[in-house]
Design a protein around this motif. Structure first.
Motif, PDB file in Angstrom:
ATOM      1  N   UNK A  71       0.696  -1.278  -0.172  1.00 27.19           N
ATOM      2  CA  UNK A  71      -0.126  -0.006  -0.020  1.00 27.19           C
ATOM      3  C   UNK A  71       0.957   1.024  -0.010  1.00 27.19           C
ATOM      4  N   UNK A  72       0.584   2.010  -1.017  1.00 25.34           N
ATOM      5  CA  UNK A  72       1.228   3.340  -1.137  1.00 25.34           C
ATOM      6  C   UNK A  72       0.648   4.452   0.004  1.00 25.34           C
ATOM      7  N   UNK A  73       1.646   4.912   0.870  1.00 22.75           N
ATOM      8  CA  UNK A  73       0.867   5.797   1.799  1.00 22.75           C
ATOM      9  C   UNK A  73       1.972   6.683   2.520  1.00 22.75           C
ATOM     10  N   UNK A  74       1.662   7.859   3.015  1.00 22.23           N
ATOM     11  CA  UNK A  74       2.450   8.537   3.952  1.00 22.23           C
ATOM     12  C   UNK A  74       1.917   8.714   5.101  1.00 22.23           C
ATOM     13  N   UNK A  75       2.638   8.500   6.326  1.00 17.76           N
ATOM     14  CA  UNK A  75       2.113   8.813   7.591  1.00 17.76           C
ATOM     15  C   UNK A  75       2.835   9.639   8.347  1.00 17.76           C
ATOM     16  N   UNK A  76       2.157  10.811   8.788  1.00 24.84           N
ATOM     17  CA  UNK A  76       3.059  11.658   9.638  1.00 24.84           C
ATOM     18  C   UNK A  76       2.807  11.412  10.810  1.00 24.84           C
ATOM     19  N   UNK A  77       3.638  11.720  12.032  1.00 29.34           N
ATOM     20  CA  UNK A  77       3.511  11.637  13.624  1.00 29.34           C
ATOM     21  C   UNK A  77       4.402  12.523  13.935  1.00 29.34           C
ATOM     22  N   UNK A  78       4.333  12.927  15.363  1.00 36.70           N
ATOM     23  CA  UNK A  78       5.224  13.785  15.901  1.00 36.70           C
ATOM     24  C   UNK A  78       4.584  15.194  16.546  1.00 36.70           C
ATOM     25  N   UNK A  79       3.599  15.471  16.175  1.00 37.69           N
ATOM     26  CA  UNK A  79       2.761  16.692  16.493  1.00 37.69           C
ATOM     27  C   UNK A  79       2.789  16.672  17.738  1.00 37.69           C
ATOM     28  N   UNK A  80       2.002  18.029  18.444  1.00 38.53           N
ATOM     29  CA  UNK A  80       1.679  17.851  19.557  1.00 38.53           C
ATOM     30  C   UNK A  80       1.701  19.385  19.978  1.00 38.53           C
ATOM     31  N   UNK A  81       1.464  19.491  21.704  1.00 35.41           N
ATOM     32  CA  UNK A  81       1.567  20.777  22.040  1.00 35.41           C
ATOM     33  C   UNK A  81       2.977  21.347  22.491  1.00 35.41           C
ATOM     34  N   UNK A  82       3.435  22.478  22.373  1.00 33.08           N
ATOM     35  CA  UNK A  82       4.676  22.903  22.673  1.00 33.08           C
ATOM     36  C   UNK A  82       4.727  24.448  22.878  1.00 33.08           C
ATOM     37  N   UNK A  83       5.652  24.923  23.882  1.00 32.25           N
ATOM     38  CA  UNK A  83       5.429  26.067  24.286  1.00 32.25           C
ATOM     39  C   UNK A  83       6.196  27.089  23.087  1.00 32.25           C
ATOM     40  N   UNK A  84       5.925  28.344  23.087  1.00 30.83           N
ATOM     41  CA  UNK A  84       6.720  29.186  22.401  1.00 30.83           C
ATOM     42  C   UNK A  84       8.105  29.106  22.718  1.00 30.83           C
TER      43      UNK A  84
END
Length: 127
Positions: A1-14
Motif C-alpha cells: 500500500x502506497x501511503x505517507x503517515x505523519x506523526x510527532x505533532x503535539x503541544x509545545x511552548x513558544x
C-alpha cells in the motif's frame, strides 16, 4: 500500500522544538521529491519546506527559514521536519507530500505538484 503517515505533532511552548516524521510505504524517500505543507483554520494550505530528489536541494518558506530543516533517512524510509524556535503562528496541521520525477524549483512550492499526501499531524504552539 502506497501511503505517507505523519506523526510527532503535539503541544509545545513558544520557543520550543519538535520533530515531525513522515513514514513512507510503497514509495522510497530516496526516489521522490518530498515537501511539508501546513494549514491553519480558514487559511489555504501553504508550503513550508521541500527537498528535490535529484540534487538534494532544499527550499523553505521565508517564515520558517533558519528555524526549520527538512531531511530524510533512507534506512528507515522517513522524511523529517525539524522545527525550532516555534512561534504561535506556526500552529497548524502539517502535511507531508511526495511526487516522483524531476520537479523544477519553480513548482516545488505548489500543492498541485504533489500527488501523494499524508493525513496530517497537528502542531500547536502556546504563547
Amino acid at each position: 500500500q502506497v501511503q505517507l503517515v505523519e506523526y510527532g505533532g503535539g503541544l509545545v511552548q513558544h520557543g520550543g522544538s519538535l520533530r515531525l516524521s513522515c513514514a513512507a510505504s510503497g514509495v522510497t524517500v530516496s526516489g521522490n521529491n518530498f515537501a511539508w505543507f501546513r494549514q491553519s483554520p480558514e487559511k489555504e494550505r501553504e508550503f513550508v519546506a521541500g527537498r528535490r530528489w535529484n540534487d538534494q536541494s532544499t527550499y523553505y518558506a521565508a517564515s520558517v527559514k533558519d528555524r526549520f530543516t527538512i531531511s530524510r533517512n533512507d534506512g528507515n524510509n522517513t522524511v523529517y521536519l525539524y522545527m525550532r524556535s516555534l512561534k504561535p503562528e506556526d500552529t497548524a496541521v502539517y502535511y507531508c507530500a511526495a511526487r516522483r520525477g524531476v520537479v523544477s524549483p519553480q513548482i516545488i512550492r505548489a500543492t498541485s505538484t504533489y500527488d501523494l499526501w499524508g493525513q496530517g499531524t497537528q502542531v500547536t504552539v502556546s504563547s
